[in-house]
Design a protein around this motif. Structure first.
Motif, short mmCIF file in Angstrom:
data_model
loop_
_atom_site.label_atom_id
_atom_site.label_comp_id
_atom_site.label_asym_id
_atom_site.label_seq_id
_atom_site.Cartn_x
_atom_site.Cartn_y
_atom_site.Cartn_z
N MET A 1 0.80 -1.19 0.00
CA MET A 1 0.00 0.00 0.00
C MET A 1 0.85 1.26 0.00
SD MET A 1 -3.45 -0.13 1.92
CE MET A 1 -4.19 -1.58 2.58
N ALA A 2 2.11 1.13 -0.03
CA ALA A 2 2.98 2.29 -0.01
C ALA A 2 2.66 3.19 -1.19
CB ALA A 2 4.44 1.85 -0.07
N GLY A 3 2.55 4.48 -0.90
CA GLY A 3 2.28 5.43 -1.96
C GLY A 3 0.81 5.56 -2.30
N GLN A 4 -0.04 4.72 -1.71
CA GLN A 4 -1.46 4.81 -2.02
C GLN A 4 -2.06 5.99 -1.27
OE1 GLN A 4 -3.86 1.43 -0.92
NE2 GLN A 4 -5.12 1.72 -2.73
N GLU A 5 -2.83 6.77 -1.99
CA GLU A 5 -3.44 7.95 -1.42
C GLU A 5 -4.53 7.55 -0.43
OE1 GLU A 5 -5.81 11.67 -3.29
OE2 GLU A 5 -4.03 11.00 -4.39
N ALA A 6 -4.57 8.24 0.71
CA ALA A 6 -5.60 7.97 1.70
C ALA A 6 -6.96 8.37 1.15
CB ALA A 6 -5.30 8.74 2.98
N VAL A 7 -7.97 7.60 1.51
CA VAL A 7 -9.32 7.86 1.05
C VAL A 7 -10.09 8.52 2.20
CG1 VAL A 7 -11.44 6.80 0.20
CG2 VAL A 7 -9.24 5.88 -0.50
N ALA A 8 -10.76 9.61 1.91
CA ALA A 8 -11.55 10.29 2.93
C ALA A 8 -12.81 9.49 3.23
CB ALA A 8 -11.92 11.69 2.46
N GLY A 9 -13.30 9.63 4.44
CA GLY A 9 -14.53 8.95 4.82
C GLY A 9 -14.36 8.25 6.15
N PHE A 10 -15.22 7.27 6.40
CA PHE A 10 -15.11 6.50 7.64
C PHE A 10 -15.60 5.08 7.41
CE2 PHE A 10 -19.29 8.54 7.80
CZ PHE A 10 -20.13 7.47 8.09
N ALA A 11 -15.12 4.19 8.27
CA ALA A 11 -15.51 2.79 8.23
C ALA A 11 -15.91 2.37 9.64
CB ALA A 11 -14.36 1.93 7.73
N VAL A 12 -17.09 1.77 9.76
CA VAL A 12 -17.63 1.39 11.05
C VAL A 12 -18.01 -0.09 11.02
CG1 VAL A 12 -19.56 1.75 12.67
CG2 VAL A 12 -18.53 3.71 11.49
N GLU A 58 -17.58 11.23 0.79
CA GLU A 58 -18.86 11.92 0.60
C GLU A 58 -19.50 11.63 -0.76
OE1 GLU A 58 -18.48 16.09 1.57
OE2 GLU A 58 -18.27 15.63 3.70
N GLU A 59 -19.16 10.47 -1.34
CA GLU A 59 -19.65 10.11 -2.67
C GLU A 59 -20.57 8.91 -2.68
OE1 GLU A 59 -19.13 11.74 -5.57
OE2 GLU A 59 -18.04 13.29 -4.49
N PHE A 60 -20.25 7.88 -1.92
CA PHE A 60 -21.02 6.63 -1.94
C PHE A 60 -20.74 5.86 -0.66
CE2 PHE A 60 -16.88 5.68 -3.62
CZ PHE A 60 -16.58 4.41 -3.15
N PHE A 61 -21.50 4.78 -0.47
CA PHE A 61 -21.22 3.91 0.67
C PHE A 61 -21.21 2.46 0.22
CE2 PHE A 61 -25.89 4.23 0.94
CZ PHE A 61 -26.26 2.90 1.10
N VAL A 62 -20.58 1.65 1.07
CA VAL A 62 -20.51 0.20 0.86
C VAL A 62 -20.94 -0.46 2.16
CG1 VAL A 62 -19.01 -1.77 0.33
CG2 VAL A 62 -18.56 0.46 -0.74
N ILE A 63 -21.77 -1.49 2.03
CA ILE A 63 -22.09 -2.35 3.17
C ILE A 63 -21.41 -3.68 2.89
CG2 ILE A 63 -23.88 -3.49 4.52
CD1 ILE A 63 -25.83 -1.31 3.60
N VAL A 64 -20.65 -4.16 3.86
CA VAL A 64 -19.91 -5.42 3.74
C VAL A 64 -20.36 -6.32 4.88
CG1 VAL A 64 -17.63 -6.49 3.70
CG2 VAL A 64 -17.90 -4.15 2.87
N PRO A 136 -23.55 10.14 1.89
CA PRO A 136 -23.49 8.76 2.37
C PRO A 136 -23.66 8.63 3.88
CG PRO A 136 -21.76 9.13 0.77
CD PRO A 136 -22.40 10.47 1.03
N ASP A 137 -23.08 9.54 4.65
CA ASP A 137 -23.24 9.44 6.10
C ASP A 137 -24.70 9.61 6.51
OD1 ASP A 137 -22.93 12.21 5.38
OD2 ASP A 137 -22.58 12.69 7.49
N GLU A 138 -25.43 10.44 5.79
CA GLU A 138 -26.86 10.63 6.07
C GLU A 138 -27.65 9.36 5.70
OE1 GLU A 138 -27.31 15.42 5.34
OE2 GLU A 138 -27.18 14.11 3.58
N GLN A 139 -27.29 8.76 4.58
CA GLN A 139 -27.94 7.51 4.18
C GLN A 139 -27.65 6.40 5.19
OE1 GLN A 139 -26.09 7.64 0.24
NE2 GLN A 139 -28.14 7.53 -0.66
#
Length: 160
Positions: A1-12, A58-64, A136-139
């Motif tokens: 993952m070196a050099g990979q740009e951090a992705v904004a958002g959150f994971a719960v 702030e674009e989409f969400f994923v449920i896993v 996405p956080d509102e959804q």
């Protein structure tokens, strides 16, 4: 993952055990790729339901929702796969081709019944996903409300 740009958002991580809900933050690396999210969720020990809610940039969400027979997945916007690795990973695992670059429409891909056993039928989840004017956080807050863990979810987001 070196050099990979951090992705904004959150994971719960959301756990329902003995009739009680618990929400805990996952490491931000869970947003970088689907494997990282699944790995983080499978490390959580519980006899109850476990699933992850990932809000990305702030674009989409994923449920896993991991299980012994493989992960169930829901991506709120299939077109996100054109710009985000984790969304492309979801489509890849679902064996769904990404949309065309010119396609402007938003549609979910994956299992709309992913939380049906926890009180959120697929038709209601589809309505929430269709609320494209919401972030996405509102959804995800709407999902938490409908399933019954809104207080725990909101408290965790306030602490993040």
């Amino acid at each position: 993952m070196a050099g990979q740009e951090a992705v904004a958002g959150f994971a719960v991580a959301v756990v329902r055990e003995d009739g009680r809900w618990r929400c805990t933050a996952l490491d931000a690396s869970a947003l970088s790729g689907l494997d990282a999210a699944i790995t983080a969720l499978t490390k959580i020990r519980s006899t109850g339901a476990i699933f992850g809610l990932l809000a990305v940039d702030e674009e989409f969400f994923v449920i896993v929702r991991p299980s012994p027979r493989g992960a169930s997945l829901l991506l709120s916007d299939a077109a996100a796969a054109l710009d985000y690795d984790i969304a492309a990973d979801v489509l890849d695992m679902l064996r769904v081709d990404p949309p065309d670059e010119e396609d402007e429409s938003i549609w979910p891909e994956g299992d709309l019944e992913i939380l049906a056993d926890l009180g959120l039928p697929g038709v209601e989840l589809e309505v929430i996903v269709g609320e494209v004017d919401n972030y996405p956080d509102e959804q995800l807050q709407m999902i938490a409300q409908r399933c019954g863990f809104a207080d725990q979810f909101a408290a965790l987001l306030d602490d993040m």
